[in-house]
Design a protein around this motif. Structure first.
Motif, PDB file in Angstrom:
ATOM      1  N   CYS A   1       8.496  26.702  18.687  1.00  0.00           N
ATOM      2  CA  CYS A   1       9.700  27.129  17.983  1.00  0.00           C
ATOM      3  C   CYS A   1      10.833  26.134  18.154  1.00  0.00           C
ATOM      4  N   GLY A   2      10.610  25.100  18.984  1.00  0.00           N
ATOM      5  CA  GLY A   2      11.623  24.075  19.210  1.00  0.00           C
ATOM      6  C   GLY A   2      12.386  24.241  20.507  1.00  0.00           C
ATOM      7  N   ALA A   3      12.163  25.329  21.229  1.00  0.00           N
ATOM      8  CA  ALA A   3      12.880  25.568  22.481  1.00  0.00           C
ATOM      9  C   ALA A   3      12.381  24.631  23.572  1.00  0.00           C
ATOM     10  N   HIS A   4      13.314  24.125  24.373  1.00  0.00           N
ATOM     11  CA  HIS A   4      12.974  23.262  25.508  1.00  0.00           C
ATOM     12  C   HIS A   4      13.042  24.104  26.771  1.00  0.00           C
ATOM     13  N   ILE A   5      11.917  24.235  27.471  1.00  0.00           N
ATOM     14  CA  ILE A   5      11.813  25.112  28.636  1.00  0.00           C
ATOM     15  C   ILE A   5      11.524  24.272  29.867  1.00  0.00           C
ATOM     16  N   ARG A   6      12.234  24.553  30.961  1.00  0.00           N
ATOM     17  CA  ARG A   6      12.025  23.857  32.233  1.00  0.00           C
ATOM     18  C   ARG A   6      11.624  24.889  33.280  1.00  0.00           C
TER      19      ARG A   6
ATOM     20  N   VAL B   1      30.411   7.961  29.493  1.00  0.00           N
ATOM     21  CA  VAL B   1      29.672   7.750  30.744  1.00  0.00           C
ATOM     22  C   VAL B   1      29.966   8.862  31.736  1.00  0.00           C
ATOM     23  N   GLN B   2      31.236   9.265  31.834  1.00  0.00           N
ATOM     24  CA  GLN B   2      31.586  10.333  32.766  1.00  0.00           C
ATOM     25  C   GLN B   2      30.945  11.659  32.371  1.00  0.00           C
ATOM     26  N   VAL B   3      30.874  11.936  31.084  1.00  0.00           N
ATOM     27  CA  VAL B   3      30.222  13.166  30.622  1.00  0.00           C
ATOM     28  C   VAL B   3      28.744  13.150  30.995  1.00  0.00           C
ATOM     29  N   LEU B   4      28.081  12.014  30.805  1.00  0.00           N
ATOM     30  CA  LEU B   4      26.654  11.923  31.116  1.00  0.00           C
ATOM     31  C   LEU B   4      26.403  12.016  32.618  1.00  0.00           C
ATOM     32  N   LEU B   5      27.253  11.370  33.414  1.00  0.00           N
ATOM     33  CA  LEU B   5      27.093  11.436  34.872  1.00  0.00           C
ATOM     34  C   LEU B   5      27.347  12.849  35.390  1.00  0.00           C
ATOM     35  N   ALA B   6      28.406  13.478  34.879  1.00  0.00           N
ATOM     36  CA  ALA B   6      28.680  14.863  35.281  1.00  0.00           C
ATOM     37  C   ALA B   6      27.558  15.787  34.825  1.00  0.00           C
ATOM     38  N   GLY B   7      27.012  15.533  33.627  1.00  0.00           N
ATOM     39  CA  GLY B   7      25.888  16.326  33.150  1.00  0.00           C
ATOM     40  C   GLY B   7      24.660  16.168  34.028  1.00  0.00           C
ATOM     41  N   TYR B   8      24.453  14.953  34.535  1.00  0.00           N
ATOM     42  CA  TYR B   8      23.325  14.708  35.433  1.00  0.00           C
ATOM     43  C   TYR B   8      23.467  15.552  36.707  1.00  0.00           C
ATOM     44  N   ILE B   9      24.679  15.586  37.263  1.00  0.00           N
ATOM     45  CA  ILE B   9      24.914  16.382  38.470  1.00  0.00           C
ATOM     46  C   ILE B   9      24.700  17.860  38.184  1.00  0.00           C
ATOM     47  N   CYS B  10      25.216  18.351  37.053  1.00  0.00           N
ATOM     48  CA  CYS B  10      25.070  19.765  36.701  1.00  0.00           C
ATOM     49  C   CYS B  10      23.603  20.126  36.458  1.00  0.00           C
ATOM     50  N   ALA B  11      22.871  19.236  35.776  1.00  0.00           N
ATOM     51  CA  ALA B  11      21.449  19.482  35.546  1.00  0.00           C
ATOM     52  C   ALA B  11      20.695  19.551  36.870  1.00  0.00           C
ATOM     53  N   PHE B  12      21.050  18.681  37.803  1.00  0.00           N
ATOM     54  CA  PHE B  12      20.414  18.684  39.118  1.00  0.00           C
ATOM     55  C   PHE B  12      20.707  20.001  39.844  1.00  0.00           C
ATOM     56  N   CYS B  13      21.952  20.484  39.740  1.00  0.00           N
ATOM     57  CA  CYS B  13      22.311  21.750  40.390  1.00  0.00           C
ATOM     58  C   CYS B  13      21.504  22.911  39.813  1.00  0.00           C
TER      59      CYS B  13
ATOM     60  N   VAL C   1      15.632  15.043  38.144  1.00  0.00           N
ATOM     61  CA  VAL C   1      16.133  15.307  36.799  1.00  0.00           C
ATOM     62  C   VAL C   1      15.471  14.332  35.839  1.00  0.00           C
ATOM     63  N   SER C   2      14.687  14.853  34.916  1.00  0.00           N
ATOM     64  CA  SER C   2      14.070  14.010  33.898  1.00  0.00           C
ATOM     65  C   SER C   2      14.902  14.116  32.628  1.00  0.00           C
ATOM     66  N   VAL C   3      15.229  12.976  32.038  1.00  0.00           N
ATOM     67  CA  VAL C   3      16.091  12.941  30.858  1.00  0.00           C
ATOM     68  C   VAL C   3      15.276  12.417  29.684  1.00  0.00           C
ATOM     69  N   SER C   4      14.983  13.303  28.748  1.00  0.00           N
ATOM     70  CA  SER C   4      14.302  12.902  27.521  1.00  0.00           C
ATOM     71  C   SER C   4      15.193  13.081  26.302  1.00  0.00           C
TER      72      SER C   4
ATOM     73  N   ASP D   1      20.192  17.938  25.351  1.00  0.00           N
ATOM     74  CA  ASP D   1      19.589  19.082  26.034  1.00  0.00           C
ATOM     75  C   ASP D   1      19.573  18.916  27.546  1.00  0.00           C
ATOM     76  N   ASP D   2      19.357  17.694  28.035  1.00  0.00           N
ATOM     77  CA  ASP D   2      19.142  17.479  29.460  1.00  0.00           C
ATOM     78  C   ASP D   2      20.406  17.125  30.227  1.00  0.00           C
ATOM     79  N   LEU D   3      21.464  16.669  29.561  1.00  0.00           N
ATOM     80  CA  LEU D   3      22.689  16.284  30.262  1.00  0.00           C
ATOM     81  C   LEU D   3      23.917  17.020  29.724  1.00  0.00           C
ATOM     82  N   VAL D   4      24.159  16.920  28.425  1.00  0.00           N
ATOM     83  CA  VAL D   4      25.353  17.556  27.858  1.00  0.00           C
ATOM     84  C   VAL D   4      25.242  19.081  27.934  1.00  0.00           C
ATOM     85  N   GLY D   5      24.050  19.614  27.642  1.00  0.00           N
ATOM     86  CA  GLY D   5      23.841  21.066  27.695  1.00  0.00           C
ATOM     87  C   GLY D   5      24.133  21.649  29.072  1.00  0.00           C
ATOM     88  N   PRO D   6      23.538  21.109  30.153  1.00  0.00           N
ATOM     89  CA  PRO D   6      23.847  21.633  31.484  1.00  0.00           C
ATOM     90  C   PRO D   6      25.322  21.528  31.854  1.00  0.00           C
ATOM     91  N   LEU D   7      25.995  20.443  31.422  1.00  0.00           N
ATOM     92  CA  LEU D   7      27.422  20.301  31.712  1.00  0.00           C
ATOM     93  C   LEU D   7      28.215  21.424  31.042  1.00  0.00           C
TER      94      LEU D   7
END
Length: 315
Positions: free
Chosen positions: A9-14, A128-140, A157-160, A164-170
């Motif tokens: 259906c297009g959903a990304h599940i972790r 860059v700051q948005v992506l780095l902050a998103g990485y931290i949030c995704a890790f949390c 944290v795998s980023v594809s 979905d993997d950085l901006v979404g978690p932020l």
């Protein structure tokens, strides 16, 4: 490390690594699928499943995914796992993940210096700051997910997909705090707009209550159906009351984390020498992400041990 699965259906599940080989249900289309094992090269799709499995009726609860899992996590108590949480850094993979977060934590404020080179540099710094902050949030969020699923090592944290993997978690992380502080913000806005006079304890009390509700909101967002499910005050209250003393310990750990992060700004340190302030600032800069990691792990432990009392079950 967490398992990434793309539903048809297009959903990304972790999902946590311990879910490999078990059955789960997509929270978007409610379709049942088999979680691929971490050692498999090709991800399974719903086309690989038998027709009778795909047509199973949906379960009437709002979890992110539903995974069949044993009760091996009951072998130790919450308090034992709470005290033993720092031992997670003894694992080489967990230590490497921790060092990566500490590095990102250091780089995040330093990137702002590039903004002085012009408006285009400012836009680059913001991205860059948005992506780095998103990485931290995704890790949390991954720590909460993997710990709740029974894993004792820190995830990676795998980023594809950046969205979905950085901006979404932020955005989700920001949303959890907005929900937690919404009552305090609404009352404060009403006081300012209508010039109301309230007892002095109201605003601080709402601030403390919202901060205390944040771990429950994080658990609901990560495991119970997203931010929309976290809007329900009844759900949040039931999570907080699943084990009040253990939940109080979770809140205390978060308070310690915030105290470490704001240590250099304490008024008592105003008269200290520059060398002492720099040393304290450096120690705080290293200790703050470690405290965040432990806090998110403790939030996951709370679900792992008291999930039977929760209004939802995600595993």
């Amino acid at each position: 490390m967490p398992i990434d699965y793309s539903c048809r259906c297009g959903a990304h599940i972790r999902l946590p690594e311990s879910a490999g080989g078990r059955q789960a249900r997509c929270r978007t289309c409610q379709a049942v699928f088999t979680v691929p094992n971490p050692d498999q090269d090709d991800l399974l799709t719903l086309e690989d499943l038998p027709e009778d499995l795909e047509s199973k009726p949906a379960i009437s609860m709002p979890p992110r995914v539903i995974i069949e899992q044993d009760d091996s996590d009951k072998q130790t108590s919450f308090w034992y796992d709470l005290i033993a949480s720092p031992l997670v850094f003894l694992d080489a993979g967990s230590l490497l993940s921790c060092l990566m977060i500490v590095g990102v934590w250091f780089i995040l404020p330093l990137v702002s210096w590039l903004g002085m080179f012009g408006p285009y540099a400012f836009i680059f710094v913001l991205i860059v700051q948005v992506l780095l902050a998103g990485y931290i949030c995704a890790f949390c969020f991954n720590i909460v997910l993997s710990t709740a699923g029974g894993e004792d090592d820190l995830p990676s944290v795998s980023v594809s997909n950046l969205r979905d993997d950085l901006v979404g978690p932020l955005l989700q992380f920001i949303g959890t705090w907005m929900l937690a502080l919404a009552p305090w913000g609404a009352v404060r806005l009403a006081v300012w707009w209508w010039s109301l006079t309230l007892p002095s304890i109201i605003l601080p009390g709402l601030l403390v209550l919202g901060t205390a509700a944040w771990p429950a909101i994080v658990l609901t967002t990560t495991l119970g159906g997203g931010l929309t499910a976290a809007i329900s005050p009844i759900t949040i209250a039931r999570i907080m009351l699943a084990s009040p003393i253990a939940y109080l310990a979770v809140c205390l750990c978060l308070a310690i984390c915030e105290g470490i992060n704001s240590l250099p700004d304490l008024p008592a340190l105003a008269g200290a020498s520059q060398g002492v302030l720099r040393a304290i600032g450096l120690i705080s800069r290293v200790a703050a992400p470690i405290a965040v990691i432990l806090s998110m792990r403790i939030i996951g432990l709370y679900y792992r041990h008291y999930k039977r009392r929760f209004p939802f079950e995600a595993e």
